[in-house]
Design a protein around this motif. Structure first.
Motif, PDB file in Angstrom:
ATOM      1  N   GLU A 128       0.825  -1.214   0.000  1.00 52.03           N
ATOM      2  CA  GLU A 128       0.000   0.000   0.000  1.00 52.03           C
ATOM      3  C   GLU A 128       0.860   1.264   0.000  1.00 52.03           C
ATOM      4  O   GLU A 128       0.495   2.273  -0.612  1.00 52.03           O
ATOM      5  N   SER A 148      -8.485  -0.955   5.442  1.00 52.14           N
ATOM      6  CA  SER A 148      -8.017  -0.014   6.463  1.00 52.14           C
ATOM      7  C   SER A 148      -6.560   0.376   6.255  1.00 52.14           C
ATOM      8  O   SER A 148      -6.190   1.549   6.434  1.00 52.14           O
ATOM      9  N   THR A 149      -5.711  -0.585   5.867  1.00 51.26           N
ATOM     10  CA  THR A 149      -4.296  -0.267   5.644  1.00 51.26           C
ATOM     11  C   THR A 149      -4.132   0.689   4.481  1.00 51.26           C
ATOM     12  O   THR A 149      -3.316   1.617   4.523  1.00 51.26           O
ATOM     13  N   ARG A 165      -6.304   2.914   3.490  1.00 53.36           N
ATOM     14  CA  ARG A 165      -6.737   4.245   3.936  1.00 53.36           C
ATOM     15  C   ARG A 165      -5.692   4.893   4.832  1.00 53.36           C
ATOM     16  O   ARG A 165      -5.517   6.109   4.817  1.00 53.36           O
ATOM     17  N   ASP A 166      -4.995   4.080   5.635  1.00 56.25           N
ATOM     18  CA  ASP A 166      -3.930   4.616   6.485  1.00 56.25           C
ATOM     19  C   ASP A 166      -2.833   5.281   5.654  1.00 56.25           C
ATOM     20  O   ASP A 166      -2.123   6.165   6.148  1.00 56.25           O
ATOM     21  N   HIS A 167      -2.693   4.832   4.397  1.00 57.50           N
ATOM     22  CA  HIS A 167      -1.681   5.416   3.507  1.00 57.50           C
ATOM     23  C   HIS A 167      -2.288   6.485   2.600  1.00 57.50           C
ATOM     24  O   HIS A 167      -1.665   6.898   1.601  1.00 57.50           O
ATOM     25  N   GLY A 168      -3.495   6.926   2.940  1.00 55.29           N
ATOM     26  CA  GLY A 168      -4.114   8.009   2.182  1.00 55.29           C
ATOM     27  C   GLY A 168      -4.706   7.592   0.853  1.00 55.29           C
ATOM     28  O   GLY A 168      -4.940   8.438  -0.018  1.00 55.29           O
ATOM     29  N   THR A 193      -7.401  -6.567  -0.870  1.00 56.61           N
ATOM     30  CA  THR A 193      -7.881  -5.897   0.323  1.00 56.61           C
ATOM     31  C   THR A 193      -8.955  -6.729   1.005  1.00 56.61           C
ATOM     32  O   THR A 193      -9.709  -7.445   0.358  1.00 56.61           O
TER      33      THR A 193
END
Length: 312
Positions: A244, A261-262, A264-267, A257
């Motif tokens: 990601e 969530s991972t 999204r954590d990286h934008g 996926t």
């Protein structure tokens, strides 16, 4: 004496757990399934270094644990083996080897019949060489190896069989097990379209890099279709780089996926779910025996919640 049907299964991971879950329900062997799953999860945690063992060095030795887990005298008890893990240092990891499950009271099979689950690193390849007639593996591997690349995209597992050239293999997909995760299109906000959807239509107009795992290159070509990939070139994560994070650097990519969530954590913004990744039941024998037909029916069934529907 009834026939024993060998079935190739993965040695570890989500696909093996899905097979065990299926058998636990259909053959009423939940304790066996739980035993194998918990053992392998424990060993995975040890290999990753997320847990430590108590006791002296001799008891913690991997060969000692292997001997404690495995039963070589009773085939109905699970047996394990050692495999070199791909983590740093290539540690020895305990993985599944085999177990025999009697088919008592299963309709359509003779007394004494059984199935024998046998671990293989890549069960699909074992079926291709006719080492096994039945097996389970990820649908991804079929796309990576034998599915024909065409201009039009492949969006459903149930379309895989039509894309397999009979001269390449006689292995066919029978059903899926419902353990579905998705190869998903994802992008940073500055690359994703502001007004339209982040989907295949966007990719058709896009030109530039698309970050993917190298082993998924042929899969992505099949899923997107070669026509969509005009003007697109693949980029790959550097060794040890989180997928990601690499996609975030590139701006656009495709990766598996579960919750997202991972990503999204990286934008990253999540776009279209391009293709379902699911464990599938495979068959390579055009004329199965009576017992094999009964076993296949046992492993299939309308109770499965799967992305796959294959006409029998």
């Amino acid at each position: 004496m009834g026939e024993t049907i060998p079935i190739a299964v993965p040695r570890k991971g989500r696909p093996l757990e899905s097979v065990l879950d299926r058998l636990a329900g259909r053959l009423d062997v939940p304790e066996l399934a739980d035993d194998i799953t918990s053992t392998l999860r424990h060993e995975k945690a040890l290999t990753k270094g997320t847990i430590d063992l108590d006791g002296d060095a001799a008891e913690n030795d991997v060969y000692h644990r292997l001997a404690m887990y495995s039963s070589v005298d009773d085939p109905t008890e699970p047996e394990y083996t050692l495999l070199r893990d791909d983590r740093a240092g290539k540690p020895r990891r305990i993985v599944f080897d085999s177990v025999t499950i009697p088919l008592d009271d299963v309709e359509g099979v003779a007394d004494g019949a059984a199935i024998q689950l046998i671990g293989r690193e890549e069960p699909f390849r074992a079926l291709r060489t006719h080492e096994f007639a039945l097996g389970f593996d990820s649908a991804d591997l079929i796309l990576e190896e034998v599915v024909e690349l065409r201009p039009e995209p492949l969006g459903r597992i149930e379309d895989i069989n039509a894309r397999i050239n009979p001269s390449d293999t006689d292995v066919r997909v029978i059903t899926g097990l419902g353990d579905t995760v998705y190869h998903t299109l994802m992008a940073t906000p500055d690359v994703a379209p502001a007004a339209d959807s982040l989907d295949r239509a966007f990719l058709e107009a896009y030109e530039g890099p698309l970050c993917i795992e190298p082993r998924y290159e042929r899969l992505v070509q099949a899923v997107l279709g070669t026509q969509t990939l005009d003007g697109i070139h693949f980029a790959y994560p550097e060794d040890g780089r989180e997928e990601e994070a690499a996609i975030a650097d590139t701006g656009l990519g495709v990766y598996l996926t579960v919750t997202g969530s991972t990503a999204r954590d990286h934008g990253l913004l999540l776009g279209e779910q391009l293709f379902p990744s699911e464990t599938v039941l495979l068959e390579s024998t055009p004329e199965p025996t009576e017992t094999m037909t009964a076993v296949r029916s046992l492993l299939n069934g309308a109770d499965l919640e799967t992305e796959l529907t294959v006409e029998q």
